[in-house]
Design a protein around this motif. Structure first.
Motif, PDB file in Angstrom:
ATOM      1  N   ARG A 310     -14.989  20.233  45.312  1.00  0.00           N
ATOM      2  CA  ARG A 310     -15.182  18.810  45.029  1.00  0.00           C
ATOM      3  C   ARG A 310     -16.262  18.216  45.922  1.00  0.00           C
ATOM      4  O   ARG A 310     -17.100  17.449  45.466  1.00  0.00           O
ATOM      5  CB  ARG A 310     -13.863  18.055  45.240  1.00  0.00           C
ATOM      6  N   GLU A 345      -6.458   7.947  45.672  1.00  0.00           N
ATOM      7  CA  GLU A 345      -6.179   9.360  45.894  1.00  0.00           C
ATOM      8  C   GLU A 345      -7.151   9.989  46.864  1.00  0.00           C
ATOM      9  O   GLU A 345      -6.888  11.040  47.424  1.00  0.00           O
ATOM     10  CB  GLU A 345      -6.168  10.101  44.561  1.00  0.00           C
ATOM     11  N   LYS A 355      -6.723  14.103  46.615  1.00  0.00           N
ATOM     12  CA  LYS A 355      -7.899  14.912  46.306  1.00  0.00           C
ATOM     13  C   LYS A 355      -9.121  14.021  46.402  1.00  0.00           C
ATOM     14  O   LYS A 355      -9.054  12.820  46.143  1.00  0.00           O
ATOM     15  CB  LYS A 355      -7.785  15.622  44.954  1.00  0.00           C
ATOM     16  N   HIS A 357     -12.088  12.466  45.143  1.00  0.00           N
ATOM     17  CA  HIS A 357     -12.756  12.247  43.861  1.00  0.00           C
ATOM     18  C   HIS A 357     -14.259  12.299  44.076  1.00  0.00           C
ATOM     19  O   HIS A 357     -14.768  11.803  45.084  1.00  0.00           O
ATOM     20  CB  HIS A 357     -12.276  10.938  43.242  1.00  0.00           C
ATOM     21  N   HIS A 358     -14.935  12.919  43.115  1.00  0.00           N
ATOM     22  CA  HIS A 358     -16.329  13.301  43.335  1.00  0.00           C
ATOM     23  C   HIS A 358     -17.206  12.122  43.724  1.00  0.00           C
ATOM     24  O   HIS A 358     -18.090  12.245  44.533  1.00  0.00           O
ATOM     25  CB  HIS A 358     -16.885  13.944  42.056  1.00  0.00           C
ATOM     26  N   GLY A 403     -15.077  13.768  37.174  1.00  0.00           N
ATOM     27  CA  GLY A 403     -16.496  13.942  37.485  1.00  0.00           C
ATOM     28  C   GLY A 403     -16.894  15.400  37.692  1.00  0.00           C
ATOM     29  O   GLY A 403     -17.910  15.849  37.143  1.00  0.00           O
ATOM     30  N   GLN A 444      -4.237  12.245  28.250  1.00  0.00           N
ATOM     31  CA  GLN A 444      -5.230  13.274  28.546  1.00  0.00           C
ATOM     32  C   GLN A 444      -4.693  14.631  28.081  1.00  0.00           C
ATOM     33  O   GLN A 444      -3.540  14.951  28.351  1.00  0.00           O
ATOM     34  CB  GLN A 444      -5.413  13.327  30.058  1.00  0.00           C
ATOM     35  N   LYS A 515       3.595  14.258  37.108  1.00  0.00           N
ATOM     36  CA  LYS A 515       2.945  13.828  38.352  1.00  0.00           C
ATOM     37  C   LYS A 515       3.750  12.668  38.899  1.00  0.00           C
ATOM     38  O   LYS A 515       3.816  11.634  38.215  1.00  0.00           O
ATOM     39  CB  LYS A 515       1.511  13.393  38.069  1.00  0.00           C
ATOM     40  N   ILE A 520      -2.563  15.508  37.773  1.00  0.00           N
ATOM     41  CA  ILE A 520      -2.930  15.762  36.375  1.00  0.00           C
ATOM     42  C   ILE A 520      -3.859  16.967  36.302  1.00  0.00           C
ATOM     43  O   ILE A 520      -3.601  17.927  35.571  1.00  0.00           O
ATOM     44  CB  ILE A 520      -3.567  14.504  35.746  1.00  0.00           C
ATOM     45  N   GLU A 521      -4.943  16.922  37.065  1.00  0.00           N
ATOM     46  CA  GLU A 521      -5.844  18.082  37.133  1.00  0.00           C
ATOM     47  C   GLU A 521      -5.204  19.140  38.028  1.00  0.00           C
ATOM     48  O   GLU A 521      -4.393  18.816  38.893  1.00  0.00           O
ATOM     49  CB  GLU A 521      -7.202  17.662  37.716  1.00  0.00           C
TER      50      GLU A 521
HETATM   51  P1  XMP Z   1      -5.185  13.643  39.295  1.00  0.00           P
HETATM   52  O1  XMP Z   1      -5.564  15.041  39.045  1.00  0.00           O
HETATM   53  O2  XMP Z   1      -5.553  13.171  40.673  1.00  0.00           O
HETATM   54  O3  XMP Z   1      -6.095  12.765  38.328  1.00  0.00           O
HETATM   55  O4  XMP Z   1      -3.757  13.328  38.951  1.00  0.00           O
HETATM   56  C1  XMP Z   1      -5.923  11.403  38.090  1.00  0.00           C
HETATM   57  C2  XMP Z   1      -6.956  10.995  37.070  1.00  0.00           C
HETATM   58  O5  XMP Z   1      -8.256  11.017  37.669  1.00  0.00           O
HETATM   59  C3  XMP Z   1      -9.097  11.948  36.995  1.00  0.00           C
HETATM   60  N1  XMP Z   1      -9.874  12.605  38.055  1.00  0.00           N
HETATM   61  C4  XMP Z   1     -11.132  12.264  38.384  1.00  0.00           C
HETATM   62  N2  XMP Z   1     -11.958  11.356  37.859  1.00  0.00           N
HETATM   63  N3  XMP Z   1     -13.621  12.009  39.402  1.00  0.00           N
HETATM   64  C5  XMP Z   1     -13.209  11.248  38.365  1.00  0.00           C
HETATM   65  O6  XMP Z   1     -14.002  10.445  37.861  1.00  0.00           O
HETATM   66  C6  XMP Z   1     -12.845  12.943  39.996  1.00  0.00           C
HETATM   67  O7  XMP Z   1     -13.256  13.614  40.941  1.00  0.00           O
HETATM   68  C7  XMP Z   1     -11.529  13.073  39.446  1.00  0.00           C
HETATM   69  N4  XMP Z   1     -10.491  13.880  39.766  1.00  0.00           N
HETATM   70  C8  XMP Z   1      -9.485  13.569  38.885  1.00  0.00           C
HETATM   71  C9  XMP Z   1      -8.163  12.895  36.271  1.00  0.00           C
HETATM   72  O8  XMP Z   1      -8.797  13.507  35.169  1.00  0.00           O
HETATM   73  C10 XMP Z   1      -7.039  11.960  35.895  1.00  0.00           C
HETATM   74  O9  XMP Z   1      -7.339  11.189  34.760  1.00  0.00           O
END
Ligand code: XMP
Length: 523
Positions: A310, A345, A355, A357-358, A403, A444, A515, A520-521
């Motif tokens: 990431r 997050e 995590k 996010h990008h 992203g 999703q 979750k 989700i990812e």
């Molecule tokens: P997670 O995996 O954290 O995802 O439960 C929550 C929502 O965020 C999206 N997601 C991202 N969107 N950049 C984004 O623009 C990112 O790095 C990123 N990581 C997760 C994921 O698809 C879900 O809708």
């Protein structure tokens, strides 16, 4: 003003709304959102913002959020007592409730067991607590705490306890200060909306006058004052809802001073680059399609750690944007469609990093300034704003796509060949969901490729193929999610088609985790 910077640490105009002090809870933004649903303006400030700034917008009430720390721990976020000594109405939630007690001479202790999840609370309302108007004497609430208030401050009166006997609610100063151990903002709490509404309208005297249309106007003003008359802006677009809404919004201010940059990092879904470019042309936005797939693929070569992937992708995005900014007449601003769950997050509100996010992993030496007008909104709010801006439905209804794209769905060796396998499997799954008429009802849906091979048999011959996982989730805001119960025929047909049409895949599995505990990812 919202959106242009993460936390506005400047004095504000009179808001007549609510200020939430964030002590690091995963639910802080949910509080803000619930308040906005009740049409009252709300904003979030970090717990350590100065009282001067917190009170400068003359909020009608303060909410102290929950948080992951212990008020009795050495590194506990504190409360400036002067903030709540005046006339302002205050609601303390969870950590906020304990903090009020701690600050006013009460005692907080580690509880024996803690309380997590759905818990019964019984109210004993001797003082006619306004927050309880229309709330039954016994309800189920959402608890998430270890510490508890073991002795109330002088002058405080308890009006609720949980089944274990732990204090669940008290008030001070004739109900001006109300403190709840549970989370009224979480859906599981029965009558949570009523309690928040009672706090806003009966206790604080707020007016329901905050509308999304007003948000658009304020946001346009804020963007206009940031970019002035001459600054150029580039927007990193993915074709998804968030960046599209951000681009259309800002284009209303900048006109042709905006260039939309679609970076193809090689982790896009099947046919996605062509579709995105077409859709943007229809929106009359100027788009540059940058094929940077070689660069990205070689940067992530050999990386398997999710955070490393990431961060590498996030940094490379910025470098590509800096290069594009130079090519676009020296753009000063990078517009991003960052939304609030990304911020939470990534640990930017004081909570744990779930995590990165990008779009939030930005190098310190970044040579371009950030414009993030939808940073404090949830996805459904962004979609509603998209409708106000006349963005076509099919763009607003697209499932979210991270992203870093398929890079966080292709586990193990990140090679072009494996990404192609994932692209094909994913396209089949989405096609089946669409043809079953389910796409719009699902938050999703996507495929993941695992770094696991398994033995199979095809045409009497042993195979040793890749494993694809189907994931479909329902959610309101991506903060929590549940697995969707897809009809068996859809799952079965998808699995058969994937194995037939993508022969490298030998096994299809289904992820049915919610979750929490999963995200989700997969990465
Ligand atoms: P997670 O995996 O954290 O995802 O439960 C929550 C929502 O965020 C999206 N997601 C991202 N969107 N950049 C984004 O623009 C990112 O790095 C990123 N990581 C997760 C994921 O698809 C879900 O809708």
């Amino acid at each position: 003003m919202w959106g242009v910077c993460p936390v506005t640490m400047q004095k504000k105009e009179k808001s007549g709304g609510i200020t939430i002090l964030d002590f690091g809870s995963q639910y802080t933004q949910l509080i803000a959102r619930r308040i906005r649903e009740l049409e009252v303006y709300s904003e979030i400030l970090p717990w350590n913002a100065s009282p001067d700034i917190i009170l400068s917008g003359e909020p009608k009430g303060l909410i102290l959020s929950g948080g992951p720390r212990s008020t009795i721990g050495p590194d506990a976020p504190r409360l400036d007592r002067s903030l709540i000594e005046g006339k302002i109405s205050v609601l303390g939630i969870c950590y906020g409730m304990q903090l009020i007690a701690h600050t006013h001479g009460g005692e907080v202790k580690k509880g024996r067991l803690g309380e997590y999840g759905r818990t019964k609370v019984v109210f004993k309302d001797g003082n006619g607590e306004k927050i309880l108007r229309g709330v039954p004497a016994s309800i189920d609430v959402w608890m998430s705490h270890w510490d508890e208030v073991s002795r109330l401050p002088d002058g405080a009166s308890a009006f609720g306890a949980s089944e274990s006997g732990a204090l669940a609610a008290y008030s001070m100063d004739g109900g001006r200060i109300t403190a709840l151990q549970f989370h009224p903002e979480v859906d599981t709490t029965e009558y949570g909306r009523e309690m928040l509404s009672n706090f806003l309208f009966d206790i604080c005297g707020c007016e329901p006058n905050w509308k999304l249309g007003d948000w658009v106007k304020r946001s346009l003003d804020s963007v206009a004052s940031a970019v002035g008359e001459t600054d150029r802006v580039i927007c990193g677009i993915s074709g998804g809802v968030d960046s599209t809404v951000a681009a259309v919004l800002v284009s209303k201010v900048t006109g042709d001073r905006l260039d939309c940059i679609f970076v193809d990092h090689g982790f896009m879904r099947k046919n996605e680059p062509e579709q995105v470019v077409e859709a943007y042309k229809k929106l009359n936005l100027r788009i540059r399609h940058v094929d940077a797939s070689e660069k990205f693929l070689s940067a992530v070569k050999g990386l398997t750690d999710p955070e490393e992937k990431r961060k590498t992708i996030g940094e490379l995005f910025v470098r590509v944007f800096e290069e594009e900014a130079r090519k676009c007449g020296g753009a000063k601003w990078l517009l991003q469609g960052t939304i609030y769950p990304d911020v939470i997050e990534s640990g930017f509100t004081g909570g744990d990093v779930i995590k990165s996010h990008h779009n939030l992993q930005l190098p310190d030496d970044m040579k371009i300034e950030l414009l993030e007008p939808v940073r404090e909104l949830f996805k459904d709010e962004v979609r509603r704003i998209g409708t106000l801006l006349d963005i076509p439905e099919e763009m607003l209804k697209r499932h979210p796509f991270p992203g870093p794209g398929l890079a966080v769905r292709c586990l193990g060796d990140l090679k072009r060949e494996r990404l192609d396998i994932l692209r094909e499997a994913d396209a089949i799954f989405i096609e089946e969901i669409k043809s079953a008429g389910l796409y719009d009802d699902i938050w999703q849906a996507f495929c993941v490729l695992l770094p696991v091979r398994s033995v199979g048999v095809a045409g009497d011959v042993r195979t040793y193929g890749e494993t694809a996982v189907l994931r479909a989730v329902a959610s309101r805001d991506a903060m929590t999610a549940e697995s969707v119960r897809l009809p068996w025929e859809v799952i079965d047909k998808t699995a058969k088609r994937i194995c037939q049409e993508v022969p490298q895949v030998g096994r299809v599995a289904m992820d049915v985790t919610g979750k929490p505990p999963a995200t989700i990812e997969w990465e």
